[in-house]
Motif scaffolding. Sequence first.
Motif, PDB file in Angstrom:
ATOM      1  N   LYS A 106       0.822  -1.205   0.000  1.00 22.18           N
ATOM      2  CA  LYS A 106       0.000   0.000   0.000  1.00 22.18           C
ATOM      3  C   LYS A 106       0.860   1.259   0.000  1.00 22.18           C
ATOM      4  O   LYS A 106       0.355   2.361  -0.186  1.00 22.18           O
ATOM      5  CB  LYS A 106      -0.947  -0.005   1.201  1.00 22.18           C
ATOM      6  CG  LYS A 106      -1.965  -1.144   1.182  1.00 22.18           C
ATOM      7  CD  LYS A 106      -2.811  -1.112  -0.079  1.00 22.18           C
ATOM      8  CE  LYS A 106      -3.824  -2.245  -0.090  1.00 22.18           C
ATOM      9  NZ  LYS A 106      -4.624  -2.260  -1.335  1.00 22.18           N
ATOM     10  N   PHE A 107       2.158   1.104   0.254  1.00 20.32           N
ATOM     11  CA  PHE A 107       3.079   2.233   0.172  1.00 20.32           C
ATOM     12  C   PHE A 107       3.767   2.247  -1.189  1.00 20.32           C
ATOM     13  O   PHE A 107       3.710   3.240  -1.903  1.00 20.32           O
ATOM     14  CB  PHE A 107       4.132   2.137   1.285  1.00 20.32           C
ATOM     15  CG  PHE A 107       3.603   2.450   2.648  1.00 20.32           C
ATOM     16  CD1 PHE A 107       3.640   3.744   3.138  1.00 20.32           C
ATOM     17  CD2 PHE A 107       3.060   1.457   3.437  1.00 20.32           C
ATOM     18  CE1 PHE A 107       3.147   4.042   4.399  1.00 20.32           C
ATOM     19  CE2 PHE A 107       2.561   1.740   4.709  1.00 20.32           C
ATOM     20  CZ  PHE A 107       2.607   3.031   5.188  1.00 20.32           C
ATOM     21  N   TYR A 108       4.426   1.160  -1.532  1.00 21.39           N
ATOM     22  CA  TYR A 108       5.146   1.041  -2.802  1.00 21.39           C
ATOM     23  C   TYR A 108       4.570  -0.152  -3.564  1.00 21.39           C
ATOM     24  O   TYR A 108       4.660  -1.288  -3.099  1.00 21.39           O
ATOM     25  CB  TYR A 108       6.639   0.813  -2.580  1.00 21.39           C
ATOM     26  CG  TYR A 108       7.355   1.936  -1.854  1.00 21.39           C
ATOM     27  CD1 TYR A 108       7.961   2.973  -2.552  1.00 21.39           C
ATOM     28  CD2 TYR A 108       7.425   1.957  -0.459  1.00 21.39           C
ATOM     29  CE1 TYR A 108       8.627   3.994  -1.900  1.00 21.39           C
ATOM     30  CE2 TYR A 108       8.081   2.985   0.207  1.00 21.39           C
ATOM     31  CZ  TYR A 108       8.682   3.991  -0.515  1.00 21.39           C
ATOM     32  OH  TYR A 108       9.326   5.003   0.139  1.00 21.39           O
ATOM     33  N   LYS A 109       4.004   0.100  -4.728  1.00 23.14           N
ATOM     34  CA  LYS A 109       3.387  -0.980  -5.494  1.00 23.14           C
ATOM     35  C   LYS A 109       4.425  -1.983  -6.004  1.00 23.14           C
ATOM     36  O   LYS A 109       4.185  -3.190  -6.006  1.00 23.14           O
ATOM     37  CB  LYS A 109       2.597  -0.394  -6.665  1.00 23.14           C
ATOM     38  CG  LYS A 109       1.239   0.154  -6.288  1.00 23.14           C
ATOM     39  CD  LYS A 109       0.269  -0.948  -5.903  1.00 23.14           C
ATOM     40  CE  LYS A 109      -1.123  -0.412  -5.591  1.00 23.14           C
ATOM     41  NZ  LYS A 109      -1.806   0.107  -6.779  1.00 23.14           N
ATOM     42  N   GLU A 110       5.586  -1.489  -6.429  1.00 19.93           N
ATOM     43  CA  GLU A 110       6.595  -2.390  -6.991  1.00 19.93           C
ATOM     44  C   GLU A 110       7.481  -2.953  -5.875  1.00 19.93           C
ATOM     45  O   GLU A 110       8.027  -2.200  -5.057  1.00 19.93           O
ATOM     46  CB  GLU A 110       7.435  -1.666  -8.038  1.00 19.93           C
ATOM     47  CG  GLU A 110       6.624  -1.255  -9.268  1.00 19.93           C
ATOM     48  CD  GLU A 110       7.479  -1.097 -10.501  1.00 19.93           C
ATOM     49  OE1 GLU A 110       7.093  -1.629 -11.550  1.00 19.93           O
ATOM     50  OE2 GLU A 110       8.527  -0.452 -10.423  1.00 19.93           O
ATOM     51  N   GLU A 111       7.636  -4.269  -5.864  1.00 20.64           N
ATOM     52  CA  GLU A 111       8.352  -4.944  -4.781  1.00 20.64           C
ATOM     53  C   GLU A 111       9.805  -4.491  -4.677  1.00 20.64           C
ATOM     54  O   GLU A 111      10.332  -4.289  -3.576  1.00 20.64           O
ATOM     55  CB  GLU A 111       8.292  -6.463  -4.978  1.00 20.64           C
ATOM     56  CG  GLU A 111       8.957  -7.231  -3.843  1.00 20.64           C
ATOM     57  CD  GLU A 111       8.873  -8.725  -4.038  1.00 20.64           C
ATOM     58  OE1 GLU A 111       9.407  -9.457  -3.185  1.00 20.64           O
ATOM     59  OE2 GLU A 111       8.280  -9.164  -5.046  1.00 20.64           O
ATOM     60  N   TRP A 112      10.474  -4.293  -5.817  1.00 23.56           N
ATOM     61  CA  TRP A 112      11.890  -3.928  -5.756  1.00 23.56           C
ATOM     62  C   TRP A 112      12.072  -2.533  -5.150  1.00 23.56           C
ATOM     63  O   TRP A 112      13.076  -2.262  -4.471  1.00 23.56           O
ATOM     64  CB  TRP A 112      12.546  -4.007  -7.136  1.00 23.56           C
ATOM     65  CG  TRP A 112      12.181  -2.947  -8.128  1.00 23.56           C
ATOM     66  CD1 TRP A 112      11.181  -2.995  -9.040  1.00 23.56           C
ATOM     67  CD2 TRP A 112      12.825  -1.673  -8.314  1.00 23.56           C
ATOM     68  NE1 TRP A 112      11.152  -1.835  -9.791  1.00 23.56           N
ATOM     69  CE2 TRP A 112      12.155  -1.015  -9.376  1.00 23.56           C
ATOM     70  CE3 TRP A 112      13.911  -1.042  -7.709  1.00 23.56           C
ATOM     71  CZ2 TRP A 112      12.531   0.250  -9.832  1.00 23.56           C
ATOM     72  CZ3 TRP A 112      14.283   0.214  -8.158  1.00 23.56           C
ATOM     73  CH2 TRP A 112      13.608   0.851  -9.198  1.00 23.56           C
ATOM     74  N   LYS A 113      11.087  -1.685  -5.288  1.00 25.99           N
ATOM     75  CA  LYS A 113      11.160  -0.357  -4.675  1.00 25.99           C
ATOM     76  C   LYS A 113      10.918  -0.439  -3.169  1.00 25.99           C
ATOM     77  O   LYS A 113      11.483   0.349  -2.406  1.00 25.99           O
ATOM     78  CB  LYS A 113      10.171   0.595  -5.344  1.00 25.99           C
ATOM     79  CG  LYS A 113      10.544   0.934  -6.788  1.00 25.99           C
ATOM     80  CD  LYS A 113       9.531   1.852  -7.436  1.00 25.99           C
ATOM     81  CE  LYS A 113       9.906   2.136  -8.889  1.00 25.99           C
ATOM     82  NZ  LYS A 113       8.890   2.959  -9.578  1.00 25.99           N
ATOM     83  N   ARG A 114      10.089  -1.382  -2.729  1.00 25.24           N
ATOM     84  CA  ARG A 114       9.919  -1.596  -1.298  1.00 25.24           C
ATOM     85  C   ARG A 114      11.234  -2.052  -0.673  1.00 25.24           C
ATOM     86  O   ARG A 114      11.614  -1.600   0.416  1.00 25.24           O
ATOM     87  CB  ARG A 114       8.818  -2.633  -1.037  1.00 25.24           C
ATOM     88  CG  ARG A 114       7.450  -2.203  -1.505  1.00 25.24           C
ATOM     89  CD  ARG A 114       6.344  -3.031  -0.864  1.00 25.24           C
ATOM     90  NE  ARG A 114       6.339  -4.420  -1.306  1.00 25.24           N
ATOM     91  CZ  ARG A 114       5.684  -4.857  -2.372  1.00 25.24           C
ATOM     92  NH1 ARG A 114       5.000  -4.012  -3.114  1.00 25.24           N
ATOM     93  NH2 ARG A 114       5.697  -6.134  -2.685  1.00 25.24           N
ATOM     94  N   LYS A 115      11.934  -2.927  -1.366  1.00 26.20           N
ATOM     95  CA  LYS A 115      13.234  -3.403  -0.869  1.00 26.20           C
ATOM     96  C   LYS A 115      14.248  -2.266  -0.832  1.00 26.20           C
ATOM     97  O   LYS A 115      15.024  -2.142   0.115  1.00 26.20           O
ATOM     98  CB  LYS A 115      13.750  -4.538  -1.756  1.00 26.20           C
ATOM     99  CG  LYS A 115      12.923  -5.817  -1.678  1.00 26.20           C
ATOM    100  CD  LYS A 115      13.479  -6.885  -2.607  1.00 26.20           C
ATOM    101  CE  LYS A 115      12.683  -8.173  -2.515  1.00 26.20           C
ATOM    102  NZ  LYS A 115      13.193  -9.212  -3.444  1.00 26.20           N
ATOM    103  N   LEU A 116      14.232  -1.433  -1.875  1.00 25.55           N
ATOM    104  CA  LEU A 116      15.153  -0.300  -1.936  1.00 25.55           C
ATOM    105  C   LEU A 116      14.880   0.680  -0.799  1.00 25.55           C
ATOM    106  O   LEU A 116      15.807   1.140  -0.120  1.00 25.55           O
ATOM    107  CB  LEU A 116      15.013   0.402  -3.289  1.00 25.55           C
ATOM    108  CG  LEU A 116      15.783   1.720  -3.471  1.00 25.55           C
ATOM    109  CD1 LEU A 116      17.280   1.498  -3.283  1.00 25.55           C
ATOM    110  CD2 LEU A 116      15.498   2.319  -4.845  1.00 25.55           C
ATOM    111  N   ALA A 117      13.611   1.001  -0.570  1.00 20.25           N
ATOM    112  CA  ALA A 117      13.257   1.936   0.503  1.00 20.25           C
ATOM    113  C   ALA A 117      13.706   1.405   1.859  1.00 20.25           C
ATOM    114  O   ALA A 117      14.172   2.166   2.713  1.00 20.25           O
ATOM    115  CB  ALA A 117      11.757   2.192   0.493  1.00 20.25           C
TER     116      ALA A 117
END
Length: 323
Positions: A210-221
């Motif tokens: 619900k914050f970052y749709k793309e999984e790789w961006k969640r990992k980066l954040a």
Amino acid sequence: MSHPIHQANENSPYGDLTREEFYQKHRIKHLESFMLNKRNMKVFTQSWRLVPDPDDHDKGNISPTLRGLVAMVHGYAMDSKWLFELTAIAIAKCGFLVCALDLQGHGLSDGFPGHIPNVECVIEDCIQFFDSIKFENPKLPAFLYGESLGGAIATLICLNQKNEWDGLILNGAMLGISPKFKPAGAWLLPVAAFLAPTWKVAPVKPNASKFYKEEWKRKLAAKNPNRRTSRKPTTATALQFLRLCECIRLRCHELELPLLIVHGEDDRVCDCSSARLVYESAGSHDKTFKSFPGMAHMLIGETEENVELVFGTIFAWLKDRGA
């Protein structure tokens, strides 16, 4: 213009480059410093601007003409580096001088991690720094840009400094908190904030998607080395959030400057309906509201196509209103 997030990977916002190589590739002059605020706290500050391209100029010391100044305010549990600075770079490449700071308790600034006991003090820090940049560049039109909590802070800055800004951009701004994200027993917050101001509140936490749709961006954040806190605010901070949203609800009709609001309709953190209310209530003659179906809270976390759609809207709006 392509947003630099597309050159990142799940390990680094700079992709396979070092931070210095990344800035050199994009021809960005970047400065970092610390400001001492009125409470004797060190506040981390940054600025970005495009530098001359020797291939495009006869003399390498000719600076590109600046369209204006953009002062940026990041969201809660974020900072002015990592993903946020990629947007700063993109705006700088549009021809703007860009500046930002780490809020109290965030990034490299002083303060208990994630703790904002008085939002007025944070607003004071922003005004102190942004005014210093405006003083050095008095002829540039000046715009405020805020994401999430930073959007609420930017709105209050404009309300406190009427006629001193040439435009306001709100990206997923905290203009109202989603009922699904409010802490249980919110009515007890004033007491809890008084008795245990740094105790962490446990809101109903949305899924990370619900914050970052793309999984790789969640990992980066999640790999941001400057991140000092989780998304769980302290009791005093949560109380400030609620009061901030209420203040904006009561005063948003006072906004009279050019206004752009972009918001994901699937935002489960900051209410899209509250953003629409601010847009409808604002007294601005030049105002635009863009809601994006299916998009979540962090619009930079969307697919490449959606990121270009959202930020293309922002960049075009700035260019149209810059010098």
